[in-house]
Design an enzyme around this catalytic site. Structure first.
Site, PDB file in Angstrom:
ATOM      1  N   HIS A 120     -57.983  54.331  -0.219  1.00 18.89           N
ATOM      2  CA  HIS A 120     -59.184  55.026   0.245  1.00 18.89           C
ATOM      3  C   HIS A 120     -60.411  54.123   0.165  1.00 18.89           C
ATOM      4  O   HIS A 120     -61.153  53.968   1.154  1.00 18.89           O
ATOM      5  CB  HIS A 120     -59.406  56.282  -0.598  1.00 18.89           C
ATOM      6  CG  HIS A 120     -60.600  57.088  -0.191  1.00 18.89           C
ATOM      7  ND1 HIS A 120     -60.532  58.129   0.692  1.00 18.89           N
ATOM      8  CD2 HIS A 120     -61.911  56.989  -0.546  1.00 18.89           C
ATOM      9  CE1 HIS A 120     -61.731  58.644   0.867  1.00 18.89           C
ATOM     10  NE2 HIS A 120     -62.593  57.963   0.127  1.00 18.89           N
ATOM     11  N   GLU A 121     -60.622  53.534  -0.998  1.00 17.98           N
ATOM     12  CA  GLU A 121     -61.819  52.725  -1.183  1.00 17.98           C
ATOM     13  C   GLU A 121     -61.763  51.427  -0.377  1.00 17.98           C
ATOM     14  O   GLU A 121     -62.804  50.916   0.045  1.00 17.98           O
ATOM     15  CB  GLU A 121     -62.025  52.418  -2.672  1.00 17.98           C
ATOM     16  CG  GLU A 121     -62.235  53.638  -3.551  1.00 17.98           C
ATOM     17  CD  GLU A 121     -63.420  54.496  -3.124  1.00 17.98           C
ATOM     18  OE1 GLU A 121     -64.323  53.967  -2.454  1.00 17.98           O
ATOM     19  OE2 GLU A 121     -63.430  55.694  -3.447  1.00 17.98           O
TER      20      GLU A 121
END
Length: 424
Positions: free
Chosen positions: A19-20
């Site tokens: 995600h990051e």
């Protein structure tokens, strides 16, 4: 217990990392400075710096974040007027490092008590040197200077030209959307991998793939390749409708119509009674037709991805139409409990759990709640409609309210999960 904990950390770590990394990658492409890329929360246990970004691993495996230049005001908190720091100068007498930490000592550092600063536009810092309060000295700050925060984390400063609000609106929207997008990509890839781990892909057709020897079906004359089209006169267009019709009649005489080589035949048989949990179901000893080709395995992954996403949307819709309940939500405690169940099913169980969580994380992050990626995208869309930037103060207040709401919700959900799973 230990395996569950390790699996939980790995699953959670993969979700956060993917995600990051989406935010990180598209921020870098847009020229936005990523000051920190962190896996985990709380005290840091490892860090490294490369190309202007500080990479950290923190103690609590309960999330992660990227710190984009201009998206926080941590420097204002760390370097308030009156704060004692040490600074390091280069040959051009520019400040290259500002150390606000007692854990770190700068070689040939110059003690400075901050009076004022501008690390965004004009890039300077002023203060009393060596405790001499009779004169305020002002120093130019290098564009790529670093700040060492109180906990020892070393970050680049955030000049205006590398801040997120200096990037174009499409770049900012892509940066905000990239986290959930990566979660969707991860889920699709994992479901496709699952397709290749299965011995075959079910077709859900009413054609028999295998008939067990000496079974009810074999004794009645059914063979692999036969297509069961009716049970007691009711059409069976797929495997699910066919098995439901048979399993619901244990020990009862059934009339089965099937097709073989274009001809339709009718037989009678009695399904065997089989205990399945607390229920008794009927079985005739047939197995579903399966495909093993490359395309079918890819298609399986795509279908599972769509099915899982649709399921999550239906759950969210149910929450809005039938009332909200904390039992409809799950935090880290619920994920840990789910990890324990998935681990008992082996590698495939963990992979399926990872894919479902990844889709869930992507969809939830796109909800139009301030502080979530979806909330940021809404602000981006509003900015595009009104054709001017939203005032930073207004955006900050909205984000702060959203963050407070999320923190309160997380506390309530976590306590509810503890009661559900550990306090009986």
């Amino acid at each position: 217990m230990l395996i569950t904990i390790i699996t939980f950390i790995i699953v959670f770590g993969i979700l956060v990392l993917v995600h990051e990394f989406g935010h990180y990658y598209f921020a870098k492409r847009a020229g936005i400075l990523v000051r920190e890329f962190s896996i985990g929360m709380g005290p840091k246990i490892w860090w490294s710096r490369r190309n202007g970004t500080t990479y950290t691993v923190r103690l609590l495996p309960l999330g992660g974040y990227v710190r984009l230049a201009g998206a926080d005001e941590d420097d204002d908190e760390t370097l308030r007027p009156g704060t004692p720091v040490t600074i390091q100068l280069n040959d051009q007498n520019e400040v290259t490092t500002i150390n606000a930490s007692e854990k770190t000592t700068l070689f040939q550092g110059l003690p400075l008590q901050i009076v004022d600063k501008d690390l965004v536009d004009d890039l300077w810092i002023s203060g009393y040197v060596n405790g001499d309060e009779s004169v305020v000295k002002k120093f130019s700050v290098n564009h790529d200077a670093n700040v060492i925060e109180r906990d020892g984390t070393e970050l680049r400063i955030a000049p205006r030209d590398v801040q997120i609000n200096s990037a174009s609106l499409p770049h900012r929207m892509m940066t905000n959307f990239a986290g959930p997008m990566n979660n969707f990509i991860l889920a699709l890839v994992v479901f496709i991998i699952l397709g290749f781990t299965l011995p075959g892909i079910p077709t859900n057709s009413n054609q028999l793939g295998q008939v067990q020897s000496s079974s009810v079906a074999a004794k009645a004359g059914l063979k692999a390749g036969d297509r069961i089209v009716k049970v007691n006169g009711h059409s069976t267009r797929n495997w699910q409708s066919m098995t439901t019709a048979i399993s619901s009649k244990p020990g009862q005489r059934l009339t089965i119509s099937y097709k073989r080589a274009g001809q339709e035949y009718t037989i009678k048989l009695i399904p065997k009674k089989v205990r399945r949990g607390k229920q008794t179901v009927g079985q005739i000893g047939v197995m579903e037709q399966q495909k093993k080709d490359f395309a079918s395995r890819i298609q399986y992954g795509w279908h599972q991805f769509i099915l899982s996403g649709t399921l999550i949307f239906s759950v969210l819709g149910h929450m809005f139409t039938h009332g909200f309940s904390l039992n409809d939500l799950g935090g880290p405690v619920a994920i840990y409990a789910g990890t324990s169940q998935a681990t008992s099913l082996g590698v495939n169980g963990v992979l399926a759990f990872l894919a479902m969580l990844s889709i869930n994380l992507g969809i939830v992050n796109l909800l139009p709640i301030p502080a979530l990626d979806g909330g940021k995208l809404v602000l981006n869309i509003i900015e595009g409609i009104i054709r001017r930037p939203i005032p930073e103060k207004a955006e900050g207040i909205v984000t702060l309210i959203g963050f407070g709401f999320l923190m309160l919700l997380m506390i309530l959900v976590t306590w509810n999960d503890i009661q559900r799973y550990f306090i009986k």
